[in-house]
Motif scaffolding. Structure first.
Motif, PDB file in Angstrom:
ATOM      1  N   ILE A 140      -4.501   4.781   3.597  1.00  0.00           N
ATOM      2  CA  ILE A 140      -5.480   5.180   2.587  1.00  0.00           C
ATOM      3  C   ILE A 140      -5.071   6.461   1.868  1.00  0.00           C
ATOM      4  N   PHE A 141      -5.266   7.619   2.477  1.00  0.00           N
ATOM      5  CA  PHE A 141      -4.996   8.875   1.780  1.00  0.00           C
ATOM      6  C   PHE A 141      -3.520   9.221   1.894  1.00  0.00           C
ATOM      7  N   GLU A 149      -4.804   5.860  -2.002  1.00  0.00           N
ATOM      8  CA  GLU A 149      -5.358   6.967  -2.794  1.00  0.00           C
ATOM      9  C   GLU A 149      -4.401   8.139  -2.695  1.00  0.00           C
ATOM     10  N   LYS A 201      -4.326  13.282  -7.062  1.00  0.00           N
ATOM     11  CA  LYS A 201      -4.827  12.511  -8.200  1.00  0.00           C
ATOM     12  C   LYS A 201      -6.333  12.309  -8.075  1.00  0.00           C
ATOM     13  N   TRP A 205      -9.787  10.704  -7.770  1.00  0.00           N
ATOM     14  CA  TRP A 205     -10.260   9.459  -7.167  1.00  0.00           C
ATOM     15  C   TRP A 205     -11.758   9.334  -7.421  1.00  0.00           C
ATOM     16  N   ARG A 206     -12.245   8.151  -7.647  1.00  0.00           N
ATOM     17  CA  ARG A 206     -13.663   7.894  -7.914  1.00  0.00           C
ATOM     18  C   ARG A 206     -14.536   8.087  -6.671  1.00  0.00           C
ATOM     19  N   THR A 207     -13.925   8.310  -5.529  1.00  0.00           N
ATOM     20  CA  THR A 207     -14.619   8.521  -4.259  1.00  0.00           C
ATOM     21  C   THR A 207     -15.453   7.297  -3.883  1.00  0.00           C
ATOM     22  N   TRP A 240      -9.277  19.446  -0.293  1.00  0.00           N
ATOM     23  CA  TRP A 240      -9.801  18.472  -1.253  1.00  0.00           C
ATOM     24  C   TRP A 240     -10.589  19.227  -2.318  1.00  0.00           C
TER      25      TRP A 240
END
Length: 172
Positions: A59-60, A64, A68, A70-72, A109
């Protein structure tokens, strides 16, 4: 011939109606919709998002990318709404509805509150529309979280976890 046209038009109309109805049932998506709401000291906080699943993917830093926007979540942009003015990580945020975007990082983050809350993903995201940005540290969780999950606590902590990463910020 005229009756064939009428039947064809009727059939096409029914197909469009059924298609539109099927698209409205978001619960059938691979990433179903979810919403959490909590009363935080007299302020109603709501997060509306779609829950993507890990499905064996990295994932991260993988799906994602680090660094960049991300729409979360998945599908439409994730949004957060606060009923009164609040402080997020000590910074002022006016009452309202905001797109909730993030910039994942290995050690830090960025949580973004954006004027554009009703788009699809992060495709229409513009940094110029950011209302607030705060930085937080991610943490690891022992067990894999298969679906992205948001939680709100009565003390004002907003957290989300996916895979083995958890991110949290305070709303006071």
């Amino acid at each position: 011939m005229k009756s064939l046209k009428v039947v064809s038009l009727l059939a096409l109309s029914l197909m469009l109606v059924f298609s539109a109805t099927a698209q409205k049932d978001k619960s059938k998506r691979k990433s179903p919709p979810a919403q959490v709401t909590e009363d935080v000291r007299g302020t109603r906080v709501t997060v509306d998002y779609s829950q993507p699943s890990k499905r064996g993917r990295d994932i991260f830093g993988g799906l994602e990318a680090y660094g960049k926007v991300w729409r979360t979540g998945a599908n439409e942009s994730t949004w957060i709404e606060v009923s009164k003015d609040v402080k997020v990580e000590g910074k002022k945020l006016a009452a309202g509805k905001y797109g909730l975007f993030t910039i994942p990082g290995e050690d830090e983050w960025t949580i973004i509150f954006n004027k554009k809350w009703d788009g699809w993903g992060a495709y229409e995201y513009k940094e110029a529309d950011d209302v607030l940005r705060v930085k937080v540290k991610p943490s690891s969780v022992d067990e894999v979280v298969e679906q992205l999950t948001f939680e709100l606590s009565k003390n004002g902590n907003v957290s989300f976890a996916w895979d083995q990463t958890k991110v949290e910020f305070s709303v006071k």
